[in-house]
Write a protein that holds these residues in place. Structure first.
Motif, PDB file in Angstrom:
ATOM      1  N   MET A  14      37.588  49.911  33.777  1.00  0.00           N
ATOM      2  CA  MET A  14      36.741  48.861  34.333  1.00  0.00           C
ATOM      3  C   MET A  14      37.440  48.201  35.516  1.00  0.00           C
ATOM      4  O   MET A  14      38.599  47.804  35.427  1.00  0.00           O
ATOM      5  CB  MET A  14      36.458  47.804  33.256  1.00  0.00           C
ATOM      6  CG  MET A  14      35.657  46.612  33.775  1.00  0.00           C
ATOM      7  SD  MET A  14      35.537  45.263  32.565  1.00  0.00           S
ATOM      8  CE  MET A  14      34.570  46.036  31.290  1.00  0.00           C
ATOM      9  N   ASP A  15      36.713  48.110  36.631  1.00  0.00           N
ATOM     10  CA  ASP A  15      37.232  47.375  37.786  1.00  0.00           C
ATOM     11  C   ASP A  15      36.904  45.897  37.631  1.00  0.00           C
ATOM     12  O   ASP A  15      35.791  45.532  37.235  1.00  0.00           O
ATOM     13  CB  ASP A  15      36.610  47.887  39.073  1.00  0.00           C
ATOM     14  CG  ASP A  15      37.140  49.265  39.455  1.00  0.00           C
ATOM     15  OD1 ASP A  15      38.015  49.768  38.740  1.00  0.00           O
ATOM     16  OD2 ASP A  15      36.670  49.810  40.466  1.00  0.00           O
ATOM     17  N   ILE A  16      37.875  45.052  37.926  1.00  0.00           N
ATOM     18  CA  ILE A  16      37.704  43.610  37.832  1.00  0.00           C
ATOM     19  C   ILE A  16      38.099  43.013  39.175  1.00  0.00           C
ATOM     20  O   ILE A  16      39.194  43.301  39.692  1.00  0.00           O
ATOM     21  CB  ILE A  16      38.578  43.013  36.707  1.00  0.00           C
ATOM     22  CG1 ILE A  16      38.270  43.684  35.370  1.00  0.00           C
ATOM     23  CG2 ILE A  16      38.384  41.497  36.607  1.00  0.00           C
ATOM     24  CD1 ILE A  16      39.293  43.411  34.287  1.00  0.00           C
ATOM     25  N   VAL A  17      37.229  42.209  39.739  1.00  0.00           N
ATOM     26  CA  VAL A  17      37.504  41.579  41.024  1.00  0.00           C
ATOM     27  C   VAL A  17      37.444  40.063  40.859  1.00  0.00           C
ATOM     28  O   VAL A  17      36.444  39.523  40.380  1.00  0.00           O
ATOM     29  CB  VAL A  17      36.494  42.015  42.102  1.00  0.00           C
ATOM     30  CG1 VAL A  17      36.805  41.315  43.428  1.00  0.00           C
ATOM     31  CG2 VAL A  17      36.525  43.526  42.277  1.00  0.00           C
ATOM     32  N   ILE A  18      38.539  39.399  41.194  1.00  0.00           N
ATOM     33  CA  ILE A  18      38.602  37.934  41.152  1.00  0.00           C
ATOM     34  C   ILE A  18      38.494  37.458  42.600  1.00  0.00           C
ATOM     35  O   ILE A  18      39.366  37.717  43.428  1.00  0.00           O
ATOM     36  CB  ILE A  18      39.918  37.456  40.509  1.00  0.00           C
ATOM     37  CG1 ILE A  18      40.091  38.090  39.130  1.00  0.00           C
ATOM     38  CG2 ILE A  18      39.934  35.933  40.400  1.00  0.00           C
ATOM     39  CD1 ILE A  18      41.464  37.907  38.531  1.00  0.00           C
ATOM     40  N   ARG A  19      37.394  36.758  42.902  1.00  0.00           N
ATOM     41  CA  ARG A  19      37.098  36.374  44.272  1.00  0.00           C
ATOM     42  C   ARG A  19      37.645  34.992  44.590  1.00  0.00           C
ATOM     43  O   ARG A  19      37.490  34.044  43.825  1.00  0.00           O
ATOM     44  CB  ARG A  19      35.580  36.366  44.507  1.00  0.00           C
ATOM     45  CG  ARG A  19      34.890  37.715  44.427  1.00  0.00           C
ATOM     46  CD  ARG A  19      35.326  38.661  45.526  1.00  0.00           C
ATOM     47  NE  ARG A  19      35.221  38.095  46.869  1.00  0.00           N
ATOM     48  CZ  ARG A  19      34.135  38.174  47.626  1.00  0.00           C
ATOM     49  NH1 ARG A  19      33.061  38.785  47.189  1.00  0.00           N
ATOM     50  NH2 ARG A  19      34.126  37.653  48.829  1.00  0.00           N
TER      51      ARG A  19
END
Length: 436
Positions: A1-6
């Motif tokens: 799973m890709d997780i992106v914290i913006r």
């Protein structure tokens, strides 16, 4: 799973991005990239995107002291409950006290904890093994075997070591393999039948006191024993701590450890978050959820604890999480058990009561670098290519602690509005969203 914290501000002094706003991308359990925040950046389809106002991100927080009630006391809280509670509080790692039933004094019980903990991929649980069999303060456990089996430290947990010979021999026994002795300082001969801090408030309430002297005398004794053990073979100046004091509560204890560190003794200490928030005056209403050991002391003690955090004397803040069933708390104060829930509210208590006494980077250090060094856990930093162990939080957000994920309910904070909100954690490829 890709997780992106913006658009999150990095709080990690070891990171090249410390203090910067970044878009942080986790792929296959690793920090794949950290880039300056850009409105043009678009996460890939299917990625979990974490965004919001005033997001901050740090290395995953470490709780160096929480009660494991499984095995034996699952009616209070299971390990699954604890994992959910810890993740909700922002912790990716938790050290478990050995006071289960049976006590963690042999490889089979320690193995049970480690196998069970493997089922909770969002939190790493680290068993602390007992120093003595049954944590009774009598016969030694086989600490070498327990160390090889994965014990992160050695302690009798809620039962402070009373006999000086036991403590000295334990230090000597652990030294060859770099083991850590953890002791909560209390001379039980001075605290028998005590209910709260000994002082004006205990006199007014008619409750027997737990004198600060019981803690201070034990700290002084243990430091002298540590120096005695090192007299023939001094530790290197940069050695990790051999002796750790858990849950300090008294100003004089902080002063003693400050002096010991200045002398080069390999010693460390922690404080429970609730000790930084309350004084003994909070017990005027006889709320048994505020009955803890060590007890809440005076305002001067609380100020000294904050000062110890600020100057680095105190290495870590812990939850001292102790769930209890209602039958042991919803009773008369003098027969209620000691302990309160804490893992969900550590950061919020610190932020709510900080009053600008500790800058945010220092506070986060006491939840990350400090406890990791004490427990000999591998260092974690926010940099590309590093394993992802992250805590995402908003240090200024207000929220109401309306419910707990624990089976127990013994928190005096339920229903209160606090400052400092945990958004979630990332451990490997697992994102845990706070769901309180």
């Amino acid at each position: 799973m890709d997780i992106v914290i913006r658009s999150a501000r990095v709080v990690d002094r070891a990171s090249p991005f410390n203090g910067q706003l970044v878009d942080l991308w986790v792929r296959n359990g690793l920090i794949a990239s950290m880039l300056p925040t850009s409105a043009d950046y678009q996460p890939e389809v299917g990625a979990v995107v974490v965004e919001g106002k005033n997001l901050h991100v740090s290395a995953g927080w470490v709780d160096a002291r929480a009660a494991a009630n499984d095995p034996g006391y699952e009616h209070r809280e299971t390990l699954g409950d604890l994992a959910r509670v810890a993740a909700a509080g922002g912790f990716t790692d938790v050290a478990l006290l050995p006071n289960t039933q049976p006590v963690v004094d042999a490889k089979d019980t320690l193995g049970y904890l480690r196998r069970t903990a493997d089922g909770f991929p969002n939190v790493r649980l680290h068993p602390v093994a007992a120093i003595t069999k049954g944590a009774k303060g009598e016969d030694f456990t086989d600490m070498i075997d327990l160390h090889r089996a994965g014990a992160v430290a050695f302690s009798d947990g809620d039962h402070p070591l009373q006999h000086p010979d036991l403590l000295a021999k334990t230090l000597q026994y652990l030294r060859p393999f770099g083991g850590l002795l953890v002791n909560r300082p209390e001379d039980a001969r001075l605290t028998r039948y005590g209910q709260m801090h000994e002082g004006v408030q205990s006199t007014q309430l008619g409750l027997k006191g737990l004198p600060a002297l019981a803690e201070v005398m034990t700290v002084a004794r243990d430091l002298r024993l540590l120096a005695y053990v090192l007299e023939t073979d001094p530790a290197p100046h940069d050695a990790p701590p051999m002796l750790h004091f858990a849950c300090l509560s008294a100003a004089e204890s902080v002063a003693l450890i400050r002096d010991a560190k200045a002398q080069g003794l390999p010693v460390s200490c922690d404080v429970a978050a609730h000790q930084l928030a309350y004084t003994d005056e909070a017990l005027s209403g006889f709320d048994s959820n505020l009955k803890v050991n060590p007890p809440f002391r005076g305002a001067a003690d609380v100020a000294a604890l904050w000062a110890g955090l600020a100057d680095g004397t105190i290495d870590a803040v812990v939850s001292d999480h102790h769930p209890h069933e209602e039958e042991t708390k919803n009773v008369e104060f003098d027969v209620a058990e000691f302990g309160m829930l804490g893992a969900e509210t550590v950061f919020a208590l610190l932020q709510t009561h900080n009053q600008n006494r500790l800058p945010l980077p220092d506070l986060i250090d006491r939840l990350t670098t400090g406890p990791r060094r004490v427990l000999r856990l591998p260092p974690v930093t926010l940099a590309e290519g590093q394993s992802a162990a992250l805590t995402i939080f908003d240090p200024t957000a207000s929220w109401t602690y309306a419910r707990t994920l624990s089976s127990a309910k013994n928190s005096p904070l339920l229903g209160q509005t606090l400052v400092g909100n945990v958004v979630g954690t990332v451990l490997g490829g697992i994102f845990s969203l706070r769901s309180l």
